[in-house]
Design a protein around this motif. Structure first.
Motif, mmCIF file in Angstrom:
data_model
loop_
_atom_site.group_PDB
_atom_site.id
_atom_site.type_symbol
_atom_site.label_atom_id
_atom_site.label_comp_id
_atom_site.label_asym_id
_atom_site.label_seq_id
_atom_site.Cartn_x
_atom_site.Cartn_y
_atom_site.Cartn_z
ATOM 1 N N ASP A 452 22.527 43.766 80.770
ATOM 2 C CA ASP A 452 22.418 42.595 79.897
ATOM 3 C C ASP A 452 23.085 42.854 78.549
ATOM 4 O O ASP A 452 23.871 42.037 78.049
ATOM 5 C CB ASP A 452 20.952 42.226 79.681
ATOM 6 C CG ASP A 452 20.334 41.557 80.898
ATOM 7 O OD1 ASP A 452 21.080 41.260 81.853
ATOM 8 O OD2 ASP A 452 19.113 41.336 80.904
ATOM 9 N N SER A 453 22.756 44.004 77.967
ATOM 10 C CA SER A 453 23.281 44.311 76.630
ATOM 11 C C SER A 453 24.800 44.475 76.645
ATOM 12 O O SER A 453 25.507 43.899 75.807
ATOM 13 C CB SER A 453 22.623 45.586 76.094
ATOM 14 O OG SER A 453 21.218 45.441 76.028
ATOM 15 N N ILE A 454 25.311 45.243 77.601
ATOM 16 C CA ILE A 454 26.753 45.462 77.684
ATOM 17 C C ILE A 454 27.475 44.167 78.025
ATOM 18 O O ILE A 454 28.562 43.873 77.500
ATOM 19 C CB ILE A 454 27.080 46.549 78.727
ATOM 20 C CG1 ILE A 454 26.532 47.902 78.265
ATOM 21 C CG2 ILE A 454 28.577 46.645 78.956
ATOM 22 C CD1 ILE A 454 27.122 48.410 76.959
ATOM 23 N N GLY A 455 26.891 43.358 78.899
ATOM 24 C CA GLY A 455 27.518 42.090 79.272
ATOM 25 C C GLY A 455 27.694 41.171 78.088
ATOM 26 O O GLY A 455 28.785 40.627 77.854
ATOM 27 N N PHE A 456 26.616 40.982 77.321
ATOM 28 C CA PHE A 456 26.711 40.110 76.146
ATOM 29 C C PHE A 456 27.645 40.694 75.085
ATOM 30 O O PHE A 456 28.441 39.986 74.476
ATOM 31 C CB PHE A 456 25.319 39.879 75.543
ATOM 32 C CG PHE A 456 24.406 39.082 76.441
ATOM 33 C CD1 PHE A 456 24.871 37.972 77.135
ATOM 34 C CD2 PHE A 456 23.068 39.435 76.596
ATOM 35 C CE1 PHE A 456 24.031 37.230 77.962
ATOM 36 C CE2 PHE A 456 22.226 38.707 77.417
ATOM 37 C CZ PHE A 456 22.707 37.606 78.098
ATOM 38 N N LEU A 457 27.514 42.005 74.864
ATOM 39 C CA LEU A 457 28.337 42.649 73.842
ATOM 40 C C LEU A 457 29.818 42.572 74.206
ATOM 41 O O LEU A 457 30.672 42.269 73.349
ATOM 42 C CB LEU A 457 27.907 44.106 73.678
ATOM 43 C CG LEU A 457 28.640 44.917 72.598
ATOM 44 C CD1 LEU A 457 28.414 44.304 71.222
ATOM 45 C CD2 LEU A 457 28.166 46.370 72.620
ATOM 46 N N ALA A 458 30.151 42.826 75.475
ATOM 47 C CA ALA A 458 31.553 42.782 75.897
ATOM 48 C C ALA A 458 32.109 41.366 75.807
ATOM 49 O O ALA A 458 33.215 41.146 75.267
ATOM 50 C CB ALA A 458 31.680 43.300 77.322
ATOM 51 N N PHE A 459 31.369 40.406 76.288
ATOM 52 C CA PHE A 459 31.863 39.029 76.308
ATOM 53 C C PHE A 459 32.025 38.467 74.902
ATOM 54 O O PHE A 459 33.096 37.968 74.527
ATOM 55 C CB PHE A 459 30.910 38.170 77.131
ATOM 56 C CG PHE A 459 31.337 36.737 77.265
ATOM 57 C CD1 PHE A 459 32.661 36.399 77.545
ATOM 58 C CD2 PHE A 459 30.429 35.696 77.123
ATOM 59 C CE1 PHE A 459 33.066 35.067 77.672
ATOM 60 C CE2 PHE A 459 30.824 34.377 77.258
ATOM 61 C CZ PHE A 459 32.140 34.060 77.525
ATOM 62 N N LEU A 460 30.977 38.540 74.108
ATOM 63 C CA LEU A 460 31.037 37.987 72.755
ATOM 64 C C LEU A 460 31.942 38.802 71.854
ATOM 65 O O LEU A 460 32.660 38.258 71.011
ATOM 66 C CB LEU A 460 29.626 37.891 72.180
ATOM 67 C CG LEU A 460 28.655 36.965 72.960
ATOM 68 C CD1 LEU A 460 27.247 37.049 72.364
ATOM 69 C CD2 LEU A 460 29.151 35.531 72.958
ATOM 70 N N GLY A 461 31.910 40.114 72.027
ATOM 71 C CA GLY A 461 32.773 40.967 71.203
ATOM 72 C C GLY A 461 34.248 40.727 71.473
ATOM 73 O O GLY A 461 35.068 40.644 70.551
ATOM 74 N N LEU A 462 34.620 40.575 72.769
ATOM 75 C CA LEU A 462 36.009 40.295 73.101
ATOM 76 C C LEU A 462 36.426 38.911 72.619
ATOM 77 O O LEU A 462 37.589 38.697 72.236
ATOM 78 C CB LEU A 462 36.200 40.400 74.620
ATOM 79 C CG LEU A 462 36.186 41.823 75.204
ATOM 80 C CD1 LEU A 462 36.212 41.762 76.728
ATOM 81 C CD2 LEU A 462 37.375 42.625 74.688
ATOM 82 N N ALA A 463 35.484 37.954 72.659
ATOM 83 C CA ALA A 463 35.812 36.607 72.170
ATOM 84 C C ALA A 463 36.173 36.621 70.695
ATOM 85 O O ALA A 463 37.114 35.950 70.251
ATOM 86 C CB ALA A 463 34.614 35.671 72.412
ATOM 87 N N VAL A 464 35.435 37.418 69.927
ATOM 88 C CA VAL A 464 35.736 37.530 68.498
ATOM 89 C C VAL A 464 37.000 38.355 68.273
ATOM 90 O O VAL A 464 37.877 37.984 67.492
ATOM 91 C CB VAL A 464 34.533 38.158 67.742
ATOM 92 C CG1 VAL A 464 34.896 38.442 66.302
ATOM 93 C CG2 VAL A 464 33.326 37.243 67.823
ATOM 94 N N ALA A 465 37.122 39.474 68.971
ATOM 95 C CA ALA A 465 38.268 40.374 68.775
ATOM 96 C C ALA A 465 39.576 39.720 69.175
ATOM 97 O O ALA A 465 40.633 40.023 68.583
ATOM 98 C CB ALA A 465 38.049 41.662 69.561
ATOM 99 N N SER A 466 39.538 38.859 70.154
ATOM 100 C CA SER A 466 40.767 38.208 70.641
ATOM 101 C C SER A 466 41.204 37.033 69.777
ATOM 102 O O SER A 466 42.289 36.480 69.989
ATOM 103 C CB SER A 466 40.581 37.732 72.081
ATOM 104 O OG SER A 466 39.606 36.703 72.135
#
Length: 470
Positions: A452-466
């Motif tokens: 759960d934690s990695i999924g949310f962090l990866a998805f939201l983090g990539l959305a911001v980073a991109s």
């Protein structure tokens, strides 16, 4: 102790076809007929129906009726409620019935069973009731049961049978045959003889068929098989089951710390242990405790709620990660729509790998020697699975929301989460096992938190980073 030969499956009475269905379960109509007569206080009618059943089916009948009706049913079929019926019952149902019997009756039932079955009936009784039952037993039976109760639960010493046949290695085949014929206190059912030396250490085994086909003037030491599996009395029952499974054993000698023969374990006991251990592992993975439909509500509540509380704590970790990206979610509602998909798929992938790893640990397939090979195998599976799901969700999100960048972000996040889930599904159970903890108990909580934690962090983090969102 003796076992009543009349209750063996081979001699079970013929059952009317209407009593059992095609899966050999009691038909609903039959159970209802018993209850109708029971409610009408027709004890003789109840007995006429129940006496047709095999002891295992009588045990099933008690498990299928309401708790309030088990007492009256026991009173109606009291003479049929023997030790074998109790030994076949669900633990919770048996404990309730034993509480309604007086201690002399319990002692009488226990005296007609093998030691392991008698222990199963007595071990969960209150201490004072247990002492009264033991006092009511014959000295030999009492000594055997007290010795078994002295061993820890779920060990070979607790489940082994004391009723066995042993002969000395210096005997001739003819002497053994005469001994088997003349002995009055010998157990009635056996198919293997244990051969011991003067110190009562097992030195071999001999099947009855070998003895019957060998001339009387041969030494038993020349007929016996010297290679045998010896089970230490303190070995965990799950490890015993693995030995039986690996080496195809029918029975095995149990020895104490000095190597003396003290009992034996047979494959019929192992079948029960395998089913029990497999069920326990599945229930522990889900945090369902005993997971028994006959378990009292309070006990079921206590065993399950603590894992729900633990899951609540891990869910708060995932919620905290989401809160860090609150502004980004407000800016693009599609992120909130897609987040559950990332977490759900990652969680399922982690559960798949975790189930494989826990099972492999339980049956000794996953060891220190092949841990890294197993990790590489599961990593490869995770990469292929992640790539497949990433392509599908990426194309779908791009088409539905008309945003190729969003499709690429969720595809990358999905790949990352599934790969991490695959690694966590192996690392978490293996780490717990190395720490001396049961991997089936706590693995699911940690794996769920990670995915759960990695999924949310990866998805939201990539959305911001991109740059998809500001």
């Amino acid at each position: 102790m003796s076992q009543d030969a009349d209750t063996s499956p081979a001699e079970a009475p013929e059952l009317e076809e209407s009593n059992l269905d095609e899966a050999h379960r009691l038909r609903h109509e039959f159970v209802e007929s018993v209850l109708e007569r029971l409610d009408a206080a027709d004890d003789e009618g109840v007995r006429e129906l129940v006496e047709q059943l095999h002891p295992a089916d009588i045990a099933d009948l008690f498990e299928q009726v309401d708790r309030e009706r088990r007492g009256p049913l026991a009173a109606a079929v009291r003479d049929l409620l023997d030790g074998e019926v109790l030994s076949e019952m669900n633990d919770f149902v048996r404990e309730g019935l034993v509480d309604e019997l007086d201690n002399v009756q319990v002692a009488d039932l226990a005296s007609n069973l093998d030691t392991d079955d008698a222990v199963a009936i007595i071990e969960d009784m209150e201490a004072e009731d247990q002492r009264e039952v033991l006092r009511a037993l014959d000295p030999d039976d009492r000594a055997a049961i007290e010795e078994a109760l002295a061993y820890p639960e779920e060990t070979a010493g607790r489940v082994m049978q004391r009723e066995l046949v042993s002969v000395y290695e210096n005997m001739m085949v003819g002497d053994v045959i005469d001994f088997l014929r003349d002995s009055q206190d010998m157990t009635m059912e056996f198919w293997e003889i244990f051969v011991v030396d003067a110190r009562h250490h097992p030195v071999g085994t001999c099947a009855l068929s070998w003895i019957l086909r060998t001339p009387r003037n041969f030494a038993i030491a020349d007929v016996m098989k010297r290679e045998q599996m010896l089970i230490p009395v303190d070995m965990d029952q799950e490890e015993v089951a693995l030995r039986f499974q690996k080496y195809g054993l029918i029975s095995a000698a149990v020895v104490d710390s000095d190597g003396r023969l003290v009992g034996m374990i047979t494959v019929d006991d192992i079948v029960d242990i395998i089913a029990e251990e497999a069920g326990e592992d599945i229930l522990r993975l889900s945090g369902a405790g005993e997971g028994d439909i006959n378990e009292p509500v309070k006990d079921a509540y206590r065993s399950r709620v603590r894992w729900l509380v633990a899951n609540l704590g891990t869910a708060l970790v995932a919620s905290f990660i989401i809160s860090l990206f609150g502004a980004a979610i407000e800016e693009m509602v599609a992120l909130a729509v897609l987040m559950p998909i990332v977490a759900s798929i990652g969680g399922n992938a982690g559960t798949q790998t975790m189930a494989v790893a826990v099972r492999a640990l339980a049956i000794n397939e996953l060891t220190r020697s092949n841990t890294w090979r197993t990790i590489r195998h599961e990593l490869a599976v995770a990469i292929f699975n992640g790539a497949t799901i990433a392509v599908l969700i990426g194309i779908g999100a791009a088409l539905v929301f008309g945003n190729p960048m969003l499709g690429g972000v969720i595809a990358a996040a999905m790949l990352i989460n599934i790969v991490i889930a695959g690694l966590a599904g192996v690392f978490v159970p293996v780490t717990l096992e190395r720490m001396g903890q049961d991997p089936a108990v706590a693995s699911s909580v940690f794996v769920t938190m990670i995915t759960d934690s990695i999924g949310f962090l990866a998805f939201l983090g990539l959305a911001v980073a991109s740059g998809l969102v500001g």
